[in-house]
Write a protein that holds these residues in place. Structure first.
Motif, PDB file in Angstrom:
ATOM      1  N   UNK A 201       0.828  -1.195   0.000  1.00 18.95           N
ATOM      2  CA  UNK A 201       0.000   0.000   0.000  1.00 18.95           C
ATOM      3  C   UNK A 201       0.864   1.248   0.000  1.00 18.95           C
ATOM      4  N   UNK A 202       0.302   2.312  -0.566  1.00 18.51           N
ATOM      5  CA  UNK A 202       0.871   3.650  -0.485  1.00 18.51           C
ATOM      6  C   UNK A 202      -0.240   4.569  -0.001  1.00 18.51           C
ATOM      7  N   UNK A 203       0.059   5.389   1.009  1.00 17.51           N
ATOM      8  CA  UNK A 203      -0.919   6.325   1.547  1.00 17.51           C
ATOM      9  C   UNK A 203      -0.507   7.744   1.180  1.00 17.51           C
ATOM     10  N   UNK A 204      -1.458   8.502   0.665  1.00 16.21           N
ATOM     11  CA  UNK A 204      -1.220   9.899   0.310  1.00 16.21           C
ATOM     12  C   UNK A 204      -1.876  10.826   1.329  1.00 16.21           C
ATOM     13  N   UNK A 205      -1.193  11.927   1.579  1.00 14.11           N
ATOM     14  CA  UNK A 205      -1.754  12.993   2.402  1.00 14.11           C
ATOM     15  C   UNK A 205      -1.336  14.324   1.796  1.00 14.11           C
ATOM     16  N   UNK A 206      -2.318  15.137   1.448  1.00 11.54           N
ATOM     17  CA  UNK A 206      -2.080  16.452   0.844  1.00 11.54           C
ATOM     18  C   UNK A 206      -1.098  16.383  -0.328  1.00 11.54           C
ATOM     19  N   UNK A 207      -1.306  15.381  -1.178  1.00 12.13           N
ATOM     20  CA  UNK A 207      -0.512  15.287  -2.393  1.00 12.13           C
ATOM     21  C   UNK A 207       0.877  14.722  -2.230  1.00 12.13           C
ATOM     22  N   UNK A 208       1.170  14.114  -1.086  1.00 18.00           N
ATOM     23  CA  UNK A 208       2.475  13.486  -0.852  1.00 18.00           C
ATOM     24  C   UNK A 208       2.272  12.068  -0.360  1.00 18.00           C
ATOM     25  N   UNK A 209       3.209  11.179  -0.684  1.00 23.29           N
ATOM     26  CA  UNK A 209       3.142   9.842  -0.099  1.00 23.29           C
ATOM     27  C   UNK A 209       3.782   9.883   1.292  1.00 23.29           C
ATOM     28  N   UNK A 210       2.983   9.518   2.283  1.00 25.74           N
ATOM     29  CA  UNK A 210       3.433   9.620   3.672  1.00 25.74           C
ATOM     30  C   UNK A 210       3.692   8.258   4.298  1.00 25.74           C
TER      31      UNK A 210
END
Length: 229
Positions: A201-210
């Motif tokens: 999985x990859x999680x994004x927050x405000x246009x960034x991978x976090x």
């Protein structure tokens, strides 16, 4: 073998920057879950992969080929099949017309799509507009499969569907993973179902991978921090 590589991409809608350095990769035969709260850049990332939105900086590669100068229709021909958010079936066309409109030679044909989604065979001559939301979603997936993609992208494929239909969609994704060598990128919020099919999985927050890692390593602390309401 790595099929898709997204390396530190940025992208904007006019003067408004939407992505601030997103990286991810999908290997052949692998399922990647792209996750995040609403408005965090998931669909924007999908658009950049499919060249529906230009990349400002960074790189998107398919099997090592830089897609920077490749138009969206050629990205599809290179093997990227998109099931867009909102389904977007051709409403006035029949089920079979929707399927053959996108068809390219290969393993996936009408018979194999009907085997995956028998309801489409039953509705073969009906217009897409007459189908239920769940049936339209099946048609959108079948249409993408008819392009015989190497990478299938499902953007919110179960959103707004009844529980039983959601189960059918997830069962189809699991079957695709189990029986084909297709790479799959899934944008969805259903943690339980994603946990059953996704490898990482990859999680994004405000246009960034976090956060990125194995799906099995996605613990409560991470989900509460980045995915909780």
């Amino acid at each position: 073998m790595t099929l898709l590589t997204v390396d530190n991409i940025t992208a904007s809608y006019g003067a408004t920057q939407a992505l601030f350095g997103v990286s991810l990769s999908v290997d052949q035969g692998e399922v990647l879950a792209l996750m995040g709260r609403n408005g965090m850049g998931k669909s924007t990332t999908v658009k950049t992969i499919c060249k529906l939105l230009p990349v400002t900086s960074g790189m998107v590669c398919l099997s090592g080929q830089d897609l920077a100068r490749v138009p969206s229709h050629k990205v599809a021909r290179l093997g990227v099949g998109l099931v867009p958010e909102g389904r977007r079936c051709f409403a006035s066309l029949s089920v079979i017309e929707n399927l053959i409109a996108a068809a390219r030679p290969g393993h996936w044909d009408e018979a194999r799509v009907a085997e995956l989604f028998p309801r489409l065979s039953e509705r073969r001559d009906q217009s897409a507009a007459s189908l239920s939301g769940g049936e339209q979603q099946m048609l959108a997936i079948g249409r993408a499969l008819m392009t015989n993609p190497r990478l299938l992208i499902l953007d919110e494929a179960t959103e707004g569907l009844a529980p039983l239909v959601r189960q059918e969609i997830w069962a189809a994704v699991a079957k695709l993973k189990r029986e084909t060598g297709m790479a799959i990128l899934v944008v969805d919020k259903s943690l339980r179902e994603l946990g059953q099919v996704a490898d990482k999985a990859v999680i994004l927050q405000r246009g960034e991978d976090v956060w990125s890692g194995a799906m099995a390593a996605l613990n409560d602390d991470v989900t509460n921090q980045f995915l909780g309401v």
